[in-house]
Design a protein around this motif. Sequence first.
Motif, mmCIF file in Angstrom:
data_model
loop_
_atom_site.group_PDB
_atom_site.id
_atom_site.type_symbol
_atom_site.label_atom_id
_atom_site.label_comp_id
_atom_site.label_asym_id
_atom_site.label_seq_id
_atom_site.Cartn_x
_atom_site.Cartn_y
_atom_site.Cartn_z
ATOM 1 N N VAL A 1 0.830 -1.206 0.000
ATOM 2 C CA VAL A 1 0.000 0.000 0.000
ATOM 3 C C VAL A 1 0.864 1.255 0.000
ATOM 4 N N ALA A 2 1.977 1.220 0.722
ATOM 5 C CA ALA A 2 2.864 2.379 0.768
ATOM 6 C C ALA A 2 3.443 2.688 -0.615
ATOM 7 N N GLU A 3 3.656 1.662 -1.419
ATOM 8 C CA GLU A 3 4.166 1.868 -2.778
ATOM 9 C C GLU A 3 3.142 2.585 -3.656
ATOM 10 N N LYS A 4 1.875 2.452 -3.319
ATOM 11 C CA LYS A 4 0.785 3.060 -4.109
ATOM 12 C C LYS A 4 0.240 4.318 -3.443
ATOM 13 N N LYS A 5 0.949 4.851 -2.443
ATOM 14 C CA LYS A 5 0.384 5.943 -1.649
ATOM 15 C C LYS A 5 0.085 7.195 -2.467
ATOM 16 N N ASP A 6 0.884 7.500 -3.476
ATOM 17 C CA ASP A 6 0.616 8.701 -4.274
ATOM 18 C C ASP A 6 -0.695 8.580 -5.049
ATOM 19 N N ALA A 7 -0.940 7.406 -5.626
ATOM 20 C CA ALA A 7 -2.201 7.183 -6.338
ATOM 21 C C ALA A 7 -3.378 7.219 -5.369
ATOM 22 N N ILE A 8 -3.184 6.669 -4.181
ATOM 23 C CA ILE A 8 -4.251 6.677 -3.167
ATOM 24 C C ILE A 8 -4.518 8.107 -2.705
ATOM 25 N N LYS A 9 -3.462 8.883 -2.482
ATOM 26 C CA LYS A 9 -3.625 10.281 -2.079
ATOM 27 C C LYS A 9 -4.405 11.062 -3.133
ATOM 28 N N ASP A 10 -4.088 10.831 -4.409
ATOM 29 C CA ASP A 10 -4.816 11.514 -5.486
ATOM 30 C C ASP A 10 -6.293 11.141 -5.457
ATOM 31 N N SER A 11 -6.582 9.854 -5.274
ATOM 32 C CA SER A 11 -7.977 9.400 -5.237
ATOM 33 C C SER A 11 -8.736 10.018 -4.072
ATOM 34 N N ILE A 12 -8.103 10.055 -2.906
ATOM 35 C CA ILE A 12 -8.755 10.632 -1.721
ATOM 36 C C ILE A 12 -8.994 12.133 -1.925
ATOM 37 N N SER A 13 -8.019 12.813 -2.520
ATOM 38 C CA SER A 13 -8.132 14.262 -2.740
ATOM 39 C C SER A 13 -9.235 14.608 -3.735
ATOM 40 N N GLU A 14 -9.451 13.736 -4.707
ATOM 41 C CA GLU A 14 -10.371 14.045 -5.799
ATOM 42 C C GLU A 14 -11.780 13.488 -5.615
ATOM 43 N N ASN A 15 -11.980 12.622 -4.618
ATOM 44 C CA ASN A 15 -13.273 11.953 -4.474
ATOM 45 C C ASN A 15 -13.770 11.991 -3.037
ATOM 46 N N GLN A 16 -15.080 12.054 -2.889
ATOM 47 C CA GLN A 16 -15.669 12.045 -1.553
ATOM 48 C C GLN A 16 -15.678 10.639 -0.969
ATOM 49 N N VAL A 17 -15.862 9.624 -1.819
ATOM 50 C CA VAL A 17 -15.868 8.234 -1.383
ATOM 51 C C VAL A 17 -14.849 7.470 -2.217
ATOM 52 N N VAL A 18 -13.996 6.718 -1.542
ATOM 53 C CA VAL A 18 -12.973 5.915 -2.218
ATOM 54 C C VAL A 18 -13.062 4.498 -1.670
ATOM 55 N N VAL A 19 -13.057 3.510 -2.568
ATOM 56 C CA VAL A 19 -13.036 2.111 -2.163
ATOM 57 C C VAL A 19 -11.664 1.556 -2.526
ATOM 58 N N LEU B 1 -3.392 11.424 7.054
ATOM 59 C CA LEU B 1 -2.642 12.424 7.833
ATOM 60 C C LEU B 1 -1.698 13.219 6.950
ATOM 61 N N GLU B 2 -1.009 12.524 6.066
ATOM 62 C CA GLU B 2 -0.047 13.201 5.189
ATOM 63 C C GLU B 2 -0.743 14.210 4.270
ATOM 64 N N LEU B 3 -2.022 13.976 3.976
ATOM 65 C CA LEU B 3 -2.808 14.923 3.180
ATOM 66 C C LEU B 3 -3.281 16.113 4.011
ATOM 67 N N GLY B 4 -3.026 16.071 5.321
ATOM 68 C CA GLY B 4 -3.485 17.149 6.196
ATOM 69 C C GLY B 4 -4.854 16.881 6.782
ATOM 70 N N LEU B 5 -5.427 15.732 6.460
ATOM 71 C CA LEU B 5 -6.711 15.358 7.040
ATOM 72 C C LEU B 5 -6.482 14.986 8.504
ATOM 73 N N GLY B 6 -7.482 15.194 9.316
ATOM 74 C CA GLY B 6 -7.337 14.972 10.747
ATOM 75 C C GLY B 6 -7.117 16.274 11.490
ATOM 76 N N ALA B 7 -6.826 17.351 10.755
ATOM 77 C CA ALA B 7 -6.620 18.652 11.402
ATOM 78 C C ALA B 7 -7.946 19.322 11.745
ATOM 79 N N LYS B 8 -8.942 19.170 10.890
ATOM 80 C CA LYS B 8 -10.236 19.828 11.105
ATOM 81 C C LYS B 8 -11.217 18.949 11.868
#
Length: 198
Positions: A76-94, A112-119
């Motif tokens: 999963v860590a190897e795919k983290k950039d693609a996952i970050k993009d999906s989370i940033s662009e979509n309200q629901v991600v599977v 967390l790395e996306l800054g989520l968890g701050a609000k």
Amino acid sequence: MKPSNSDTYTSVLEQCQTSDRFRIEKRLQQIAARSASGQPTSKMQADLEQTIEKSTALTQQRLDSIGVVNYPDLPVAEKKDAIKDSISENQVVVIAGETGSGKTTQLPKICLELGLGAKGLIGHTQPRRLAARTVANRIADELNTTIGDKVGYQVRFTDQVSQGSLIKLMTDGILLAETQHDRYLSKYEVIIIDEAHE
């Protein structure tokens, strides 16, 4: 910062805690209604300004507490950039992956790395109490923190979540119970439903 009208207040709403937004929006509507009818609003605006300042300060404090996020050598860590993009662009991600690929422990860290968890909290459900405690301990170890600090958990009869917690592990039952008094789950910025197939 002294916003002068509701449009300016609305522009800073995105920087506020998720748990404060409904109250701030309601207050903005009250101020607009009073202003339209010629009633004084200076006291209400001053109170609202103070609420916004506290909320945005807490958001910044939580954002600053995230720190550096490191990842172990997992698929999963190897795919983290693609996952970050999906989370940033979509309200629901599977996200689906092999057992042991690191989904459970690494997804909250990617958030967390996306800054989520701050609000608001990153809520992370597990079907069983033991899993919630175990995963919380593992994520806390990987973030070099202790349970109840950046990472906490809540299961039946045990609550190890603090005001400073960014990630909250819990059973599905705890999350479901919370909808009874907060149907919008407003204290959460992200909710991860793990083991959804169960």
